[in-house]
Scaffold this motif. Structure first.
Motif, PDB file in Angstrom:
ATOM      1  N   GLN A  24       0.838  -1.199   0.000  1.00  0.00           N
ATOM      2  CA  GLN A  24       0.000   0.000   0.000  1.00  0.00           C
ATOM      3  C   GLN A  24       0.875   1.252   0.000  1.00  0.00           C
ATOM      4  OE1 GLN A  24      -2.563   0.327   3.410  1.00  0.00           O
ATOM      5  NE2 GLN A  24      -3.417   2.271   2.753  1.00  0.00           N
ATOM      6  N   ARG A  25       1.868   1.272   0.860  1.00  0.00           N
ATOM      7  CA  ARG A  25       2.776   2.424   0.920  1.00  0.00           C
ATOM      8  C   ARG A  25       3.534   2.588  -0.394  1.00  0.00           C
ATOM      9  NH1 ARG A  25       5.033   1.095   6.963  1.00  0.00           N
ATOM     10  NH2 ARG A  25       3.416   2.234   8.105  1.00  0.00           N
ATOM     11  N   GLU A  26       3.989   1.484  -0.948  1.00  0.00           N
ATOM     12  CA  GLU A  26       4.698   1.547  -2.225  1.00  0.00           C
ATOM     13  C   GLU A  26       3.790   2.125  -3.310  1.00  0.00           C
ATOM     14  OE1 GLU A  26       6.623  -1.458  -5.522  1.00  0.00           O
ATOM     15  OE2 GLU A  26       6.563  -2.118  -3.447  1.00  0.00           O
ATOM     16  N   GLY A  27       2.544   1.708  -3.323  1.00  0.00           N
ATOM     17  CA  GLY A  27       1.593   2.242  -4.296  1.00  0.00           C
ATOM     18  C   GLY A  27       1.386   3.738  -4.136  1.00  0.00           C
ATOM     19  N   GLN A  28       1.285   4.191  -2.899  1.00  0.00           N
ATOM     20  CA  GLN A  28       1.124   5.623  -2.654  1.00  0.00           C
ATOM     21  C   GLN A  28       2.366   6.394  -3.092  1.00  0.00           C
ATOM     22  OE1 GLN A  28       0.137   5.041   1.563  1.00  0.00           O
ATOM     23  NE2 GLN A  28      -1.744   6.209   1.182  1.00  0.00           N
ATOM     24  N   PHE A  29       3.530   5.830  -2.832  1.00  0.00           N
ATOM     25  CA  PHE A  29       4.771   6.489  -3.223  1.00  0.00           C
ATOM     26  C   PHE A  29       4.891   6.546  -4.746  1.00  0.00           C
ATOM     27  CE2 PHE A  29       9.410   6.435  -4.012  1.00  0.00           C
ATOM     28  CZ  PHE A  29       9.709   7.679  -3.463  1.00  0.00           C
ATOM     29  N   ILE A  30       4.569   5.461  -5.410  1.00  0.00           N
ATOM     30  CA  ILE A  30       4.629   5.441  -6.875  1.00  0.00           C
ATOM     31  C   ILE A  30       3.632   6.431  -7.458  1.00  0.00           C
ATOM     32  CG2 ILE A  30       4.122   4.021  -8.906  1.00  0.00           C
ATOM     33  CD1 ILE A  30       5.502   1.706  -7.325  1.00  0.00           C
ATOM     34  N   ASP A  31       2.431   6.498  -6.885  1.00  0.00           N
ATOM     35  CA  ASP A  31       1.448   7.491  -7.348  1.00  0.00           C
ATOM     36  C   ASP A  31       2.017   8.900  -7.236  1.00  0.00           C
ATOM     37  OD1 ASP A  31      -0.378   5.507  -7.927  1.00  0.00           O
ATOM     38  OD2 ASP A  31      -1.603   5.846  -6.125  1.00  0.00           O
ATOM     39  N   GLN A  69       7.340  13.945   2.522  1.00  0.00           N
ATOM     40  CA  GLN A  69       7.342  14.166   3.970  1.00  0.00           C
ATOM     41  C   GLN A  69       5.919  14.061   4.533  1.00  0.00           C
ATOM     42  OE1 GLN A  69      10.021  14.241   5.943  1.00  0.00           O
ATOM     43  NE2 GLN A  69      11.177  13.908   4.058  1.00  0.00           N
ATOM     44  N   GLN A  70       4.942  14.555   3.795  1.00  0.00           N
ATOM     45  CA  GLN A  70       3.545  14.439   4.223  1.00  0.00           C
ATOM     46  C   GLN A  70       3.113  12.973   4.263  1.00  0.00           C
ATOM     47  OE1 GLN A  70       1.512  16.944   1.396  1.00  0.00           O
ATOM     48  NE2 GLN A  70       2.200  18.835   2.376  1.00  0.00           N
ATOM     49  N   LEU A  71       3.519  12.215   3.244  1.00  0.00           N
ATOM     50  CA  LEU A  71       3.208  10.781   3.249  1.00  0.00           C
ATOM     51  C   LEU A  71       3.837  10.103   4.464  1.00  0.00           C
ATOM     52  CD1 LEU A  71       3.498   9.270  -0.357  1.00  0.00           C
ATOM     53  CD2 LEU A  71       1.510   9.318   1.138  1.00  0.00           C
ATOM     54  N   LYS A  72       5.092  10.429   4.742  1.00  0.00           N
ATOM     55  CA  LYS A  72       5.767   9.835   5.888  1.00  0.00           C
ATOM     56  C   LYS A  72       5.001  10.114   7.182  1.00  0.00           C
ATOM     57  CE  LYS A  72      10.187  10.243   6.446  1.00  0.00           C
ATOM     58  NZ  LYS A  72      11.602  10.673   6.443  1.00  0.00           N
ATOM     59  N   GLN A  74       1.780  10.559   7.422  1.00  0.00           N
ATOM     60  CA  GLN A  74       0.596   9.685   7.371  1.00  0.00           C
ATOM     61  C   GLN A  74       0.964   8.249   7.747  1.00  0.00           C
ATOM     62  OE1 GLN A  74      -1.264   9.874   3.506  1.00  0.00           O
ATOM     63  NE2 GLN A  74      -1.383  12.104   3.553  1.00  0.00           N
ATOM     64  N   TRP A  75       2.184   7.865   7.421  1.00  0.00           N
ATOM     65  CA  TRP A  75       2.649   6.511   7.697  1.00  0.00           C
ATOM     66  C   TRP A  75       3.265   6.376   9.088  1.00  0.00           C
ATOM     67  CZ3 TRP A  75       5.886   6.344   2.589  1.00  0.00           C
ATOM     68  CH2 TRP A  75       5.032   6.227   1.494  1.00  0.00           C
ATOM     69  N   GLY A  76       3.137   7.387   9.907  1.00  0.00           N
ATOM     70  CA  GLY A  76       3.687   7.316  11.256  1.00  0.00           C
ATOM     71  C   GLY A  76       5.205   7.383  11.294  1.00  0.00           C
ATOM     72  N   GLY A  77       5.797   8.033  10.291  1.00  0.00           N
ATOM     73  CA  GLY A  77       7.240   8.200  10.270  1.00  0.00           C
ATOM     74  C   GLY A  77       7.982   7.138   9.471  1.00  0.00           C
ATOM     75  N   TYR A  78       7.277   6.180   8.897  1.00  0.00           N
ATOM     76  CA  TYR A  78       7.928   5.156   8.082  1.00  0.00           C
ATOM     77  C   TYR A  78       8.787   5.826   7.021  1.00  0.00           C
ATOM     78  CZ  TYR A  78       8.534   1.413   4.686  1.00  0.00           C
ATOM     79  OH  TYR A  78       9.063   0.510   3.810  1.00  0.00           O
TER      80      TYR A  78
END
Length: 149
Positions: A24-31, A69-72, A74-78
């Motif tokens: 899921q995270r990879e998909g968001q990053f690729i998007d 950074q915003q995604l990170k 959302q991911w709790g710092g991942y």
């Protein structure tokens, strides 16, 4: 992806959940990368002088870093994709991601045509890779058209 999914599913529920979250995270990053790639394409079509083009391009890459950074958050710092930013990003780099992602549905269709059999899929993939470039492109396009939307 399919092999990992099959191996983990039902074997280790916690690992399967972690893998799904990772996907899921990879998909968001690729998007995110693909969105910036599209913005760069639009930028390159504008009639700008070289300094203006360079400034706008730099701003788009800065926005990419900000959005990441915003995604990170959302991911709790991942921070699993921090390495992408350890070197200079450029349009060619993003284009390679876009090219890879564009063919994923074609390979999913190839797996489907193999009846879901991974050994058959690998054999078909090898055969596809051995085709001359024009025939390989034609076959991939046909697979892409046949793929589920």
């Amino acid at each position: 992806q399919e092999g990992v999914k099959r191996w983990l599913n039902g074997r280790d529920d916690a690992a399967f959940s972690r893998w799904q979250l990772s996907r899921q995270r990879e998909g968001q990053f690729i998007d995110l990368l693909l969105a910036v790639r599209d913005e760069l394409d639009r930028l390159y079509r504008q009639p700008l002088d070289e300094p203006s083009m360079g400034q706008r391009k730099a701003r788009l890459f800065e926005q990419l870093r900000e959005r990441y950074q915003q995604l990170k958050q959302q991911w709790g710092g991942y921070a699993g994709f921090d390495g992408w930013f350890s070197h200079d990003l450029n349009n060619a780099y993003l284009a390679s991601i876009a090219t890879y992602e564009a063919w994923v549905p074609a390979f999913q269709q190839l797996l489907k045509q193999a009846g879901g059999d991974l050994a058959g899929f690998y054999a078909a993939s090898r055969a596809l890779g051995e085709l001359p470039s024009p025939q390989r492109e034609q076959r991939l396009q046909a697979l892409l058209q046949a793929a589920d939307p």
